[in-house]
Scaffold this active site. Sequence first.
Site, PDB file in Angstrom:
ATOM      1  N   SER A 132     -26.587 -93.697 -33.296  1.00  0.00           N
ATOM      2  CA  SER A 132     -26.226 -94.981 -32.697  1.00  0.00           C
ATOM      3  C   SER A 132     -27.506 -95.765 -32.456  1.00  0.00           C
ATOM      4  O   SER A 132     -28.602 -95.184 -32.411  1.00  0.00           O
ATOM      5  CB  SER A 132     -25.516 -94.721 -31.358  1.00  0.00           C
ATOM      6  OG  SER A 132     -25.458 -95.890 -30.569  1.00  0.00           O
ATOM      7  N   TYR A 145     -24.104 -90.259 -23.424  1.00  0.00           N
ATOM      8  CA  TYR A 145     -24.126 -90.789 -24.795  1.00  0.00           C
ATOM      9  C   TYR A 145     -25.563 -90.978 -25.279  1.00  0.00           C
ATOM     10  O   TYR A 145     -25.934 -90.527 -26.376  1.00  0.00           O
ATOM     11  CB  TYR A 145     -23.366 -92.122 -24.823  1.00  0.00           C
ATOM     12  CG  TYR A 145     -23.063 -92.653 -26.197  1.00  0.00           C
ATOM     13  CD1 TYR A 145     -21.922 -92.240 -26.888  1.00  0.00           C
ATOM     14  CD2 TYR A 145     -23.897 -93.573 -26.809  1.00  0.00           C
ATOM     15  CE1 TYR A 145     -21.632 -92.740 -28.155  1.00  0.00           C
ATOM     16  CE2 TYR A 145     -23.613 -94.070 -28.072  1.00  0.00           C
ATOM     17  CZ  TYR A 145     -22.480 -93.648 -28.740  1.00  0.00           C
ATOM     18  OH  TYR A 145     -22.199 -94.139 -29.993  1.00  0.00           O
TER      19      TYR A 145
HETATM   20  P1  NAD Z   1     -13.220 -93.520 -33.045  1.00  0.00           P
HETATM   21  O1  NAD Z   1     -12.710 -93.213 -31.692  1.00  0.00           O
HETATM   22  O2  NAD Z   1     -12.529 -94.558 -33.853  1.00  0.00           O
HETATM   23  O3  NAD Z   1     -13.281 -92.202 -33.927  1.00  0.00           O
HETATM   24  C1  NAD Z   1     -13.744 -90.968 -33.416  1.00  0.00           C
HETATM   25  C2  NAD Z   1     -12.968 -89.862 -34.078  1.00  0.00           C
HETATM   26  O4  NAD Z   1     -13.466 -88.616 -33.548  1.00  0.00           O
HETATM   27  C3  NAD Z   1     -11.470 -89.907 -33.760  1.00  0.00           C
HETATM   28  O5  NAD Z   1     -10.708 -89.797 -34.955  1.00  0.00           O
HETATM   29  C4  NAD Z   1     -11.258 -88.724 -32.841  1.00  0.00           C
HETATM   30  O6  NAD Z   1      -9.966 -88.132 -32.930  1.00  0.00           O
HETATM   31  C5  NAD Z   1     -12.360 -87.777 -33.293  1.00  0.00           C
HETATM   32  N1  NAD Z   1     -12.650 -86.794 -32.256  1.00  0.00           N
HETATM   33  C6  NAD Z   1     -12.802 -87.033 -30.932  1.00  0.00           C
HETATM   34  N2  NAD Z   1     -12.954 -85.889 -30.272  1.00  0.00           N
HETATM   35  C7  NAD Z   1     -12.915 -84.897 -31.198  1.00  0.00           C
HETATM   36  C8  NAD Z   1     -12.961 -83.474 -31.121  1.00  0.00           C
HETATM   37  N3  NAD Z   1     -13.079 -82.843 -29.945  1.00  0.00           N
HETATM   38  N4  NAD Z   1     -12.910 -82.768 -32.265  1.00  0.00           N
HETATM   39  C9  NAD Z   1     -12.745 -83.394 -33.451  1.00  0.00           C
HETATM   40  N5  NAD Z   1     -12.650 -84.732 -33.581  1.00  0.00           N
HETATM   41  C10 NAD Z   1     -12.718 -85.473 -32.462  1.00  0.00           C
HETATM   42  O7  NAD Z   1     -14.754 -93.887 -32.818  1.00  0.00           O
HETATM   43  P2  NAD Z   1     -15.889 -94.456 -33.794  1.00  0.00           P
HETATM   44  O8  NAD Z   1     -16.377 -95.701 -33.174  1.00  0.00           O
HETATM   45  O9  NAD Z   1     -15.437 -94.462 -35.204  1.00  0.00           O
HETATM   46  O10 NAD Z   1     -17.024 -93.360 -33.559  1.00  0.00           O
HETATM   47  C11 NAD Z   1     -17.485 -92.484 -34.572  1.00  0.00           C
HETATM   48  C12 NAD Z   1     -18.949 -92.171 -34.320  1.00  0.00           C
HETATM   49  O11 NAD Z   1     -19.690 -93.383 -34.428  1.00  0.00           O
HETATM   50  C13 NAD Z   1     -19.249 -91.597 -32.942  1.00  0.00           C
HETATM   51  O12 NAD Z   1     -20.186 -90.551 -33.046  1.00  0.00           O
HETATM   52  C14 NAD Z   1     -19.872 -92.768 -32.209  1.00  0.00           C
HETATM   53  O13 NAD Z   1     -20.782 -92.357 -31.222  1.00  0.00           O
HETATM   54  C15 NAD Z   1     -20.585 -93.472 -33.347  1.00  0.00           C
HETATM   55  N6  NAD Z   1     -20.907 -94.861 -33.073  1.00  0.00           N
HETATM   56  C16 NAD Z   1     -19.900 -95.756 -32.838  1.00  0.00           C
HETATM   57  C17 NAD Z   1     -20.243 -97.064 -32.563  1.00  0.00           C
HETATM   58  C18 NAD Z   1     -19.200 -98.124 -32.303  1.00  0.00           C
HETATM   59  O14 NAD Z   1     -19.590 -99.218 -31.881  1.00  0.00           O
HETATM   60  N7  NAD Z   1     -17.945 -97.888 -32.552  1.00  0.00           N
HETATM   61  C19 NAD Z   1     -21.582 -97.456 -32.516  1.00  0.00           C
HETATM   62  C20 NAD Z   1     -22.563 -96.506 -32.753  1.00  0.00           C
HETATM   63  C21 NAD Z   1     -22.211 -95.206 -33.035  1.00  0.00           C
END
Ligand code: NAD
Length: 250
Positions: A132, A145
């Site tokens: 991130s 986080y």
């Molecule tokens: P999201 O909530 O859309 O997707 C996350 C996925 O992880 C979901 O499908 C969920 O079911 C799965 N998950 C959660 N807990 C779990 C577990 N215990 N075991 C297996 N799977 C599990 O979120 P996203 O925004 O797509 O996030 C994905 C990654 O991107 C994360 O690591 C997040 O930190 C990172 N990220 C997101 C953003 C943002 O702005 N959305 C920014 C920077 C980094």
Amino acid sequence: MAELDLTGRRALVTGGGSGIGAAVARRLGTAGAHVIVADVDGDRAAAVAAECGGEAWQVDLSDTAALASVELDVDVLVNNAGIQHVARLEEFPPDRFAFMLRLMLEAPFLLVRAALPGMYARSWGRVVNVSSAHGLRASPFKSAYVSVKHGLEGLSKVTALEGAAHGVTSNCVNPGYVRTSLVEAQIADQARVHGLPEDRVVSEILLANEAIKRLIEPGEVAEAVAYLASPAAQSVTGTNLVIDGGWSAR
Ligand code: NAD
């Protein structure tokens, strides 16, 4: 484009059931990889796997005791599953911190550990860690986080140093605010912690320091992951690909 061709490669995408992970799974599938979509939500994993002609793995990645003995045969590992929790440090639930540490740092460690022997045997491998912008810079109220993402940066670099002699690269992508359910939930949390209405959280906190003044789309992050997973990125290792709309330029 031939250089992004992953035909014959097996790719594991954690958290592939939604958001960034789902976009990555689809993109790697389009590039020809056989994609294993791992998610705690088995229905969503199955739906995405069906879309990209891959397979689903219903797994709770916070159950790290079970992962310690997992066997993996993949060429591409995308550590993406994650959650967010926004709270003041003095109020941050310790069990939430421990959960995020397991899901977002210990599980990536255990999956890398399981994937490397096969990658080494084939002298080819790609580890892409979805970190991130907060893996490189801190923000208040995100102690778990920011801590685990900084830890993931370290794991990624050590993987790069050890893997280099075996044709394995390891890198982080560092998204800014991406339009996913994680960010939608976070807007409500931020509104509570900052005492602001949700529309002002978006304009005054999320987008305040972004140059492009819009949320990033999951597919934009997926393109970066696909590049790092590709043969074209063979000399790119131990580093970051930042997709933050200019957030870190200030
Ligand atoms: P999201 O909530 O859309 O997707 C996350 C996925 O992880 C979901 O499908 C969920 O079911 C799965 N998950 C959660 N807990 C779990 C577990 N215990 N075991 C297996 N799977 C599990 O979120 P996203 O925004 O797509 O996030 C994905 C990654 O991107 C994360 O690591 C997040 O930190 C990172 N990220 C997101 C953003 C943002 O702005 N959305 C920014 C920077 C980094």
